[in-house]
Design a protein around this motif. Structure first.
Motif, PDB file in Angstrom:
ATOM      1  N   GLY A  80       0.826  -1.211   0.000  1.00  0.00           N
ATOM      2  CA  GLY A  80       0.000   0.000   0.000  1.00  0.00           C
ATOM      3  C   GLY A  80       0.852   1.250   0.000  1.00  0.00           C
ATOM      4  O   GLY A  80       0.518   2.242  -0.663  1.00  0.00           O
ATOM      5  N   TYR A  81       1.961   1.218   0.759  1.00  0.00           N
ATOM      6  CA  TYR A  81       2.843   2.385   0.833  1.00  0.00           C
ATOM      7  C   TYR A  81       3.538   2.639  -0.505  1.00  0.00           C
ATOM      8  O   TYR A  81       3.683   3.785  -0.933  1.00  0.00           O
ATOM      9  N   LYS A  82       3.964   1.566  -1.158  1.00  0.00           N
ATOM     10  CA  LYS A  82       4.683   1.710  -2.430  1.00  0.00           C
ATOM     11  C   LYS A  82       3.769   2.092  -3.588  1.00  0.00           C
ATOM     12  O   LYS A  82       4.134   2.893  -4.450  1.00  0.00           O
ATOM     13  N   SER A  83       2.561   1.529  -3.608  1.00  0.00           N
ATOM     14  CA  SER A  83       1.692   1.687  -4.773  1.00  0.00           C
ATOM     15  C   SER A  83       0.497   2.608  -4.556  1.00  0.00           C
ATOM     16  O   SER A  83      -0.081   3.106  -5.512  1.00  0.00           O
ATOM     17  N   GLY A  84       0.108   2.820  -3.273  1.00  0.00           N
ATOM     18  CA  GLY A  84      -1.042   3.679  -2.992  1.00  0.00           C
ATOM     19  C   GLY A  84      -2.380   2.996  -3.088  1.00  0.00           C
ATOM     20  O   GLY A  84      -3.418   3.663  -3.058  1.00  0.00           O
TER      21      GLY A  84
ATOM     22  N   GLU B 293       2.271 -14.414  -0.237  1.00  0.00           N
ATOM     23  CA  GLU B 293       2.105 -14.028  -1.645  1.00  0.00           C
ATOM     24  C   GLU B 293       3.091 -12.942  -2.046  1.00  0.00           C
ATOM     25  O   GLU B 293       3.792 -13.057  -3.055  1.00  0.00           O
ATOM     26  N   TYR B 294       3.126 -11.878  -1.255  1.00  0.00           N
ATOM     27  CA  TYR B 294       3.904 -10.702  -1.634  1.00  0.00           C
ATOM     28  C   TYR B 294       5.411 -10.918  -1.493  1.00  0.00           C
ATOM     29  O   TYR B 294       6.169 -10.569  -2.395  1.00  0.00           O
TER      30      TYR B 294
ATOM     31  N   GLN C 126       7.836  -9.252  -3.957  1.00  0.00           N
ATOM     32  CA  GLN C 126       7.532  -7.826  -3.920  1.00  0.00           C
ATOM     33  C   GLN C 126       7.356  -7.186  -5.308  1.00  0.00           C
ATOM     34  O   GLN C 126       7.557  -5.991  -5.484  1.00  0.00           O
ATOM     35  N   LYS C 127       6.967  -8.000  -6.286  1.00  0.00           N
ATOM     36  CA  LYS C 127       6.731  -7.489  -7.638  1.00  0.00           C
ATOM     37  C   LYS C 127       5.291  -7.806  -8.043  1.00  0.00           C
ATOM     38  O   LYS C 127       4.939  -8.962  -8.278  1.00  0.00           O
ATOM     39  N   VAL C 128       4.470  -6.757  -8.091  1.00  0.00           N
ATOM     40  CA  VAL C 128       3.050  -6.926  -8.407  1.00  0.00           C
ATOM     41  C   VAL C 128       2.657  -5.931  -9.490  1.00  0.00           C
ATOM     42  O   VAL C 128       3.002  -4.744  -9.417  1.00  0.00           O
ATOM     43  N   ASP C 129       1.947  -6.401 -10.498  1.00  0.00           N
ATOM     44  CA  ASP C 129       1.439  -5.529 -11.558  1.00  0.00           C
ATOM     45  C   ASP C 129       0.160  -4.853 -11.051  1.00  0.00           C
ATOM     46  O   ASP C 129      -0.912  -5.469 -11.018  1.00  0.00           O
ATOM     47  N   ILE C 130       0.293  -3.602 -10.641  1.00  0.00           N
ATOM     48  CA  ILE C 130      -0.832  -2.883 -10.039  1.00  0.00           C
ATOM     49  C   ILE C 130      -1.976  -2.691 -11.029  1.00  0.00           C
ATOM     50  O   ILE C 130      -3.158  -2.811 -10.669  1.00  0.00           O
ATOM     51  N   ASP C 131      -1.650  -2.421 -12.292  1.00  0.00           N
ATOM     52  CA  ASP C 131      -2.704  -2.229 -13.296  1.00  0.00           C
ATOM     53  C   ASP C 131      -3.593  -3.464 -13.408  1.00  0.00           C
ATOM     54  O   ASP C 131      -4.807  -3.361 -13.577  1.00  0.00           O
ATOM     55  N   GLU C 132      -2.967  -4.649 -13.303  1.00  0.00           N
ATOM     56  CA  GLU C 132      -3.732  -5.898 -13.422  1.00  0.00           C
ATOM     57  C   GLU C 132      -4.723  -6.072 -12.267  1.00  0.00           C
ATOM     58  O   GLU C 132      -5.777  -6.687 -12.429  1.00  0.00           O
ATOM     59  N   LEU C 133      -4.381  -5.538 -11.096  1.00  0.00           N
ATOM     60  CA  LEU C 133      -5.287  -5.648  -9.949  1.00  0.00           C
ATOM     61  C   LEU C 133      -6.600  -4.921 -10.201  1.00  0.00           C
ATOM     62  O   LEU C 133      -7.623  -5.242  -9.581  1.00  0.00           O
ATOM     63  N   TYR C 134      -6.592  -3.954 -11.105  1.00  0.00           N
ATOM     64  CA  TYR C 134      -7.785  -3.150 -11.375  1.00  0.00           C
ATOM     65  C   TYR C 134      -8.546  -3.608 -12.613  1.00  0.00           C
ATOM     66  O   TYR C 134      -9.567  -3.025 -12.959  1.00  0.00           O
ATOM     67  N   ARG C 135      -8.083  -4.665 -13.259  1.00  0.00           N
ATOM     68  CA  ARG C 135      -8.768  -5.169 -14.448  1.00  0.00           C
ATOM     69  C   ARG C 135      -9.687  -6.324 -14.056  1.00  0.00           C
ATOM     70  O   ARG C 135      -9.204  -7.375 -13.651  1.00  0.00           O
ATOM     71  N   PRO C 136     -10.995  -6.156 -14.191  1.00  0.00           N
ATOM     72  CA  PRO C 136     -11.933  -7.213 -13.793  1.00  0.00           C
ATOM     73  C   PRO C 136     -11.720  -8.521 -14.536  1.00  0.00           C
ATOM     74  O   PRO C 136     -12.007  -9.595 -14.019  1.00  0.00           O
ATOM     75  N   ASP C 137     -11.202  -8.437 -15.772  1.00  0.00           N
ATOM     76  CA  ASP C 137     -10.982  -9.635 -16.580  1.00  0.00           C
ATOM     77  C   ASP C 137      -9.497  -9.900 -16.805  1.00  0.00           C
ATOM     78  O   ASP C 137      -9.125 -10.611 -17.742  1.00  0.00           O
TER      79      ASP C 137
ATOM     80  N   LYS D 293       0.855 -16.921 -12.450  1.00  0.00           N
ATOM     81  CA  LYS D 293       1.581 -15.977 -13.300  1.00  0.00           C
ATOM     82  C   LYS D 293       2.217 -14.880 -12.455  1.00  0.00           C
ATOM     83  O   LYS D 293       1.562 -14.264 -11.613  1.00  0.00           O
ATOM     84  N   GLY D 294       3.506 -14.654 -12.660  1.00  0.00           N
ATOM     85  CA  GLY D 294       4.231 -13.638 -11.917  1.00  0.00           C
ATOM     86  C   GLY D 294       4.787 -14.124 -10.602  1.00  0.00           C
ATOM     87  O   GLY D 294       5.443 -13.374  -9.883  1.00  0.00           O
ATOM     88  N   THR D 295       4.536 -15.414 -10.246  1.00  0.00           N
ATOM     89  CA  THR D 295       5.056 -15.961  -8.990  1.00  0.00           C
ATOM     90  C   THR D 295       6.251 -16.869  -9.268  1.00  0.00           C
ATOM     91  O   THR D 295       6.552 -17.202 -10.423  1.00  0.00           O
ATOM     92  N   ILE D 296       6.914 -17.318  -8.215  1.00  0.00           N
ATOM     93  CA  ILE D 296       8.069 -18.206  -8.364  1.00  0.00           C
ATOM     94  C   ILE D 296       7.657 -19.552  -8.953  1.00  0.00           C
ATOM     95  O   ILE D 296       8.483 -20.248  -9.556  1.00  0.00           O
ATOM     96  N   PHE D 297       6.380 -19.913  -8.817  1.00  0.00           N
ATOM     97  CA  PHE D 297       5.922 -21.206  -9.334  1.00  0.00           C
ATOM     98  C   PHE D 297       5.688 -21.165 -10.839  1.00  0.00           C
ATOM     99  O   PHE D 297       5.633 -22.211 -11.483  1.00  0.00           O
ATOM    100  N   GLU D 298       5.516 -19.979 -11.418  1.00  0.00           N
ATOM    101  CA  GLU D 298       5.332 -19.883 -12.868  1.00  0.00           C
ATOM    102  C   GLU D 298       6.571 -20.382 -13.590  1.00  0.00           C
ATOM    103  O   GLU D 298       6.485 -21.038 -14.623  1.00  0.00           O
TER     104      GLU D 298
END
Length: 454
Positions: free
Chosen positions: A84-88, A373-374, A380-391, A446-451
């Motif tokens: 939250g602090y890094k991305s808002g 998860e984080y 500590q690498k999360v695609d913030i734009d993807e969090l806001y895409r319903p699909d 996708k985006g995790t160590i297991f990918e």
């Protein structure tokens, strides 16, 4: 930002906070947590240590338990507030990282519902104090009317969001501490013998009650540091992780140390577990009672504005698509429907502690899932734009997260006195295994160590 709002379908209050919009400095942030800690609900936790004139723990055991709990709270707070602090982003969006867009609805309700209960509880405590003022000054004894008045005032203040929280906390937290120090002085100077016998030198225990109190203590904060992103997104940029943990530790230990002492001492002296009623009994002076009761009212407003209004408001905004102001108003109405006048009864003190333990059985697992998860799966690498895409890649719900949460909660109920820590550990392990070894979380790899292993 406008494009993200259109694509996500969310109110602007849930979109990422820009650095230029973050107004809380270090002192204001510490005042926020000082004001949250100095409240009658936390004092009631202290009074629950003394049941029927017998203390479950003595003063030394109480402070050791508090120190352990606050240290853990500060660490987890600074870990879980980082995204939250890094991305808002707020908590309800933070949840999507692990639970998915649809799955986050369930987990967000598990944060929002306890907040509404505490909102009502704190409001009734404040209304009780306001009614004491009314009885002394106006000769009117109408606690329900005072409750309605207080709810209207809090809703009005909350409409201005964190702008109102900033100045309310800065002013009230300092004054409340001074008022409670005065009460502490009265207790020590006039009732030291009784307090010493009942609490300070009680035999107490280092057994399950001791560890259960730590869990209850942490459970009291479990909901708040779960939604840490809601607060850290308002903090000015440029503050390191270790420094942020101190912004939690110092005000919490100061506030809690004071209110726990006062709560246990009041119960020892008066035999009443509701501090709003116990303090006037102790003071026995109309003018001073008005003064103290006024600050109890302010304390109730302060803690609600920090811990109990914003989280359910964001949840309502997410679920109903209401704007922030409409959701704030609805939160106030729902809080009044939780029957808080039942929770503050003397006979309900132990039940309140169990309520904390029970809902924290679910919140502990959610914290573990978010941290795993984080920090481990996504490093500590999360695609913030993807969090806001319903699909987008976080669409739907993550079965691994939901099952891990339920496994953690089930384990927690095996020993409810240790619910929070058991749920945390079991759910964290279960989530890591389910994400890496089963098909439950395959869509969310996708985006995790297991990918990389697939």
């Amino acid at each position: 930002m406008a494009e993200m709002e259109h694509e996500s379908g969310l109110d602007t209050s849930l979109l990422p906070k820009k650095e230029s919009e973050r107004k809380l400095g270090k002192l204001a942030y510490m005042s926020l947590w000082l004001g949250d800690g100095v409240n009658l609900g936390n004092m009631t936790l202290g009074s629950s240590l003394v049941v029927a004139g017998v203390a479950m723990m003595n003063i030394y055991q109480t402070f050791v338990a508090a120190a352990i709990a606050i240290s853990i709270i500060s660490i987890i707070f600074s870990l879980n507030d980082r995204l939250g602090y890094k991305s808002g982003i707020p908590y309800v969006v933070h949840l999507r990282m692990s639970f998915g867009v649809k799955g986050s609805i369930v987990s967000s309700l598990l944060r929002g519902i306890p907040a509404l209960v505490w909102y009502g509880f704190q409001s009734w405590i404040g209304a009780t104090a306001l009614n004491e003022i009314s009885k002394i000054v106006l000769g009117i004894d109408q606690p329900f009317v005072m409750f309605v008045i207080l709810q209207v005032v809090q809703i009005g203040l909350s409409l201005y969001g964190f702008h109102a929280i900033k100045w309310v906390e800065s002013v009230i937290s300092t004054v409340i501490m001074l008022a409670l120090v005065y009460v502490l002085f009265l207790l020590i100077t006039e009732h030291s013998a009784q307090i010493s016998t009942t609490w300070v030198h009680a035999e107490g225990t280092w057994g399950i009650e001791f560890w259960g109190f730590i869990m209850a203590f942490m459970g009291n904060y479990a909901a708040i540091f779960l939604s840490a992103a809601d607060y850290s997104r308002e903090l000015r940029p440029g503050i390191g992780n270790g420094e942020r943990s101190m912004l939690y530790f110092f005000p919490i230990i100061l506030a809690y140390g004071t209110v726990l002492c006062i709560g246990a001492m009041l119960a020892s002296v008066t035999g009443v577990s509701n501090p709003a009623k116990a303090i006037p009994i102790l003071v026995n002076n109309p003018a001073i009672s008005v003064f103290i009761s006024a600050f109890i009212v302010m304390g109730a407003i302060a803690v609600n504005m920090v811990a109990n209004i914003v989280p359910p408001t964001y949840v309502i905004t997410l679920l109903t698509k209401m704007n922030y102001k409409a959701a704030v108003t609805l939160s106030g109405i729902l809080a009044a429907c939780t029957f808080p006048w039942v929770l503050v009864q003397d006979s309900s003190a132990v039940g309140l502690t169990y309520f904390i333990l029970i809902y924290s059985a679910f919140l502990g697992p959610i914290v573990a899932i978010l941290l795993i998860e984080y920090y481990i799966l996504r490093q500590q690498k999360v695609d913030i734009d993807e969090l806001y895409r319903p699909d987008g890649e976080f669409a739907g719900y993550n079965k691994a997260a939901i099952v891990a949460m339920l496994i953690g909660a089930a384990a927690a109920f095996v020993k409810v006195e240790l619910a929070w820590v058991i749920g945390l550990v079991v759910a964290g392990i279960a989530y890591y295994i389910l994400m890496g070894q089963t098909e439950m979380g395959a869509v969310f790899r996708k985006g995790t160590i297991f990918e990389k292993k697939e």
